[in-house]
Scaffold this active site. Structure first.
Site, PDB file in Angstrom:
ATOM      1  N   GLU A   9      -6.284 -10.262  -2.254  1.00 20.13           N
ATOM      2  CA  GLU A   9      -7.122 -10.138  -1.043  1.00 20.13           C
ATOM      3  C   GLU A   9      -8.598 -10.029  -1.401  1.00 20.13           C
ATOM      4  OE1 GLU A   9      -5.656  -7.110   1.655  1.00 20.13           O
ATOM      5  OE2 GLU A   9      -3.571  -7.557   1.178  1.00 20.13           O
ATOM      6  N   ASN A  68       2.042  -4.679  -3.370  1.00 21.65           N
ATOM      7  CA  ASN A  68       0.621  -5.004  -3.202  1.00 21.65           C
ATOM      8  C   ASN A  68      -0.136  -3.727  -2.837  1.00 21.65           C
ATOM      9  OD1 ASN A  68      -1.407  -7.134  -2.791  1.00 21.65           O
ATOM     10  ND2 ASN A  68      -1.262  -6.684  -0.590  1.00 21.65           N
ATOM     11  N   HIS A  75     -10.463  -5.604  -2.591  1.00 20.34           N
ATOM     12  CA  HIS A  75     -11.531  -5.514  -1.580  1.00 20.34           C
ATOM     13  C   HIS A  75     -12.678  -4.758  -2.241  1.00 20.34           C
ATOM     14  CE1 HIS A  75      -9.131  -7.195   1.587  1.00 20.34           C
ATOM     15  NE2 HIS A  75      -8.146  -6.375   1.287  1.00 20.34           N
ATOM     16  N   GLU A  78       0.790  -1.236   0.000  1.00 26.71           N
ATOM     17  CA  GLU A  78       0.000   0.000   0.000  1.00 26.71           C
ATOM     18  C   GLU A  78       0.823   1.288   0.000  1.00 26.71           C
ATOM     19  OE1 GLU A  78      -2.702  -0.609   3.293  1.00 26.71           O
ATOM     20  OE2 GLU A  78      -3.577  -2.379   2.359  1.00 26.71           O
ATOM     21  N   ASP A 116     -12.329  -9.913  -1.629  1.00 24.47           N
ATOM     22  CA  ASP A 116     -13.613 -10.117  -0.957  1.00 24.47           C
ATOM     23  C   ASP A 116     -14.593  -9.125  -1.570  1.00 24.47           C
ATOM     24  OD1 ASP A 116     -12.817  -7.744   0.413  1.00 24.47           O
ATOM     25  OD2 ASP A 116     -12.361  -8.823   2.258  1.00 24.47           O
TER      26      ASP A 116
END
Ligand code: 9MR
Length: 449
Positions: free
Chosen positions: A264, A200, A236, A159, A266
């Site tokens: 990641e 990432n 996300h 990030e 979701d």
């Protein structure tokens, strides 16, 4: 939506238009082969983030049976492994790595260099740049050496960007300058030359200012000869907001000569979860899977927790949840079957309902896009067809080919042309259209009749 805890900005809703597909037939009940077998057959990863203490009972059985990659959700973060300076706690990370080895799984290390979940002794300290540099190098050396040859890929830097593509102001960028990223990657390569090294980030799934900053960084690292093997797109996502440019974005990173992993995934929804939302979610999962599988350098997809009972979403986004492929009681949701279907699992179409429609955005630009719908039949055939969907975000068809399309309000109806009504068993037909959009371009659920 209210952000309940600090440190993670809610996703931008602006340009999160939609990408891919939807299956006309409902997802199946019958269990496919485990996801990891399906993924293995395609040479891809299907991973999940896990909590080490939960790796027993049903949770452990599913984690071992369905996934071929594991990511420690928190166990490898700096605050977890070195809570006090020089005092290490590797228990949970060890447990996850041992579990992975026992189950023939690969491991994504997460994460070495981040602005968040750092120990208080580090963030509250006062350090000269030289001290900070030594601390960071030692951290990378210590952790990567411990798992040398056992962690296959590392999210080395996590990030680093703001939403507008500028560098995030962090202990690292402030203390060391933005070249901390190149330094960290270089130290990481030296610590374990066999590990794949990733950067990432979140909100970099579609083409936007932040993903373009990441793209430019990776390009410049490659030009400089700094070791970088891949980019992680966290994903996300919010229900109905898979970015339409996801595949295009994955492809542009691949074209730079790096791998891409959806790290990641979701897809959260406002609770309660209804059947309609779970169906939309299945389509969204499928869209992400398909976008990855369409690009050979996309190594695979990792979900950020496989069960709703082990998801960060309810704690962070008030009123939101149900974001993972299994419910809180470990029952697979439509999203699970959508992942299986995308990986070639065979039991998603009920007999006699073997034709499906796949919607995809081929190309998108400011205000317009080209879409495509492919109808495939397996174990069934059509003599004529009509594909319907709802353009709920105000998109409007301006032109269509290989079908005749009408739009009334938000509802679109496309029927075969005189020459392509027949779709034989094992065959397919494709039609296309141009349309306008503004604000967002979410993926519709296409139904066939
Ligand atoms: O899943 C993690 C959650 O348990 C932690 O409370 C949270 C704290 O920041 O971190 C979560 O994982 C994050 C990941 O490490 C980096 N990308 C965003 C994830 C969700 O916040």
């Amino acid at each position: 939506m209210r952000l309940l805890r600090s440190g993670f900005a809610p996703l931008a809703t602006g340009l999160t238009a939609l990408a891919a597909l939807l299956v006309a037939a409902p997802a199946a009940q019958a269990a496919d082969a485990p996801l990891r077998d399906l993924a293995h057959a395609k040479g891809r990863a299907i991973g999940t983030a896990v909590t080490g203490s939960k790796l027993t009972g049903t949770y452990g059985e599913i984690a071992g049976r369905e996934f071929n990659w594991l990511t420690p959700g928190n166990a490898m973060k700096w605050e977890s492994v070195e809570p006090s300076r020089g005092t290490f706690n590797w228990a949970e990370a060890d447990r996850i790595v041992e579990f992975a080895e026992a189950n023939g799984q690969q491991v994504r290390g997460h994460t070495l260099v981040w602005h968040s979940q750092n120990p208080g002794w580090l963030t509250n300290g006062t350090w000269t740049p030289a001290q900070l540099s030594t601390l960071l190098k030692d951290h990378i050396d210590t952790e990567m050496t411990r798992y040398k040859g056992r962690v296959d890929a590392w999210d080395v830097v996590n990030e680093p960007f703001n939403e507008d593509g500028t560098y995030r102001s962090t202990i690292w960028s402030n203390g060391l300058g933005t070249d901390y990223i190149a330094q960290a990657l270089t130290w990481a390569r030296a610590a374990d030359p066999s590990a794949e090294l990733y950067i990432n980030d979140y909100n970099v799934e579609g083409v936007n200012a932040k993903s373009t900053a990441l793209y430019n960084l990776v390009r410049s690292l490659k030009q400089r000869g700094v070791p970088i093997d891949g980019v992680g797109l966290q994903a996300h996502l919010i229900l109905g907001q898979v970015p339409s440019t996801l595949q295009q974005n994955i492809q542009r990173f691949a074209d730079l000569g790096v791998d891409v992993h959806i790290t990641e995934l979701d897809i959260r929804m406002q609770l309660p979860a209804t059947e309609a939302k779970l169906t939309q979610q299945a389509g969204d999962y499928r869209a992400v899977m398909d976008a990855c599988l369409a690009v050979s350098r996309c190594t695979g997809v990792t979900v950020w927790g496989f069960t709703d009972s082990d998801s960060w979403i309810p704690d962070w986004f008030e009123g939101y949840g149900a974001a993972t492929p299994y419910d809180e009681n470990f029952a697979p949701k439509p999203a699970y079957h959508a992942i299986a279907a995308s990986l070639g699992g065979g039991t998603t179409e009920p007999p006699g309902d073997g034709c499906k429609a796949t919607y995809r955005v081929v190309n998108q630009w400011g205000g317009g896009f080209t879409g495509e719908v492919r109808i495939d039949c397996t174990g069934a055939a059509l003599r004529a067809w009509t594909a319907k969907w709802d353009f709920g975000a105000g998109q409007r068809i301006t032109q269509a080919w290989n079908a005749s399309c009408t739009q009334s309000g938000t509802s679109v109806t496309c029927s075969n042309a005189s020459y392509n009504g027949t779709v034989p068993d094992g065959g397919s037909v494709t039609f296309g259209f141009n349309a306008s959009w503004s604000g967002s371009n979410p993926v519709p659920v296409v139904t066939l009749s």
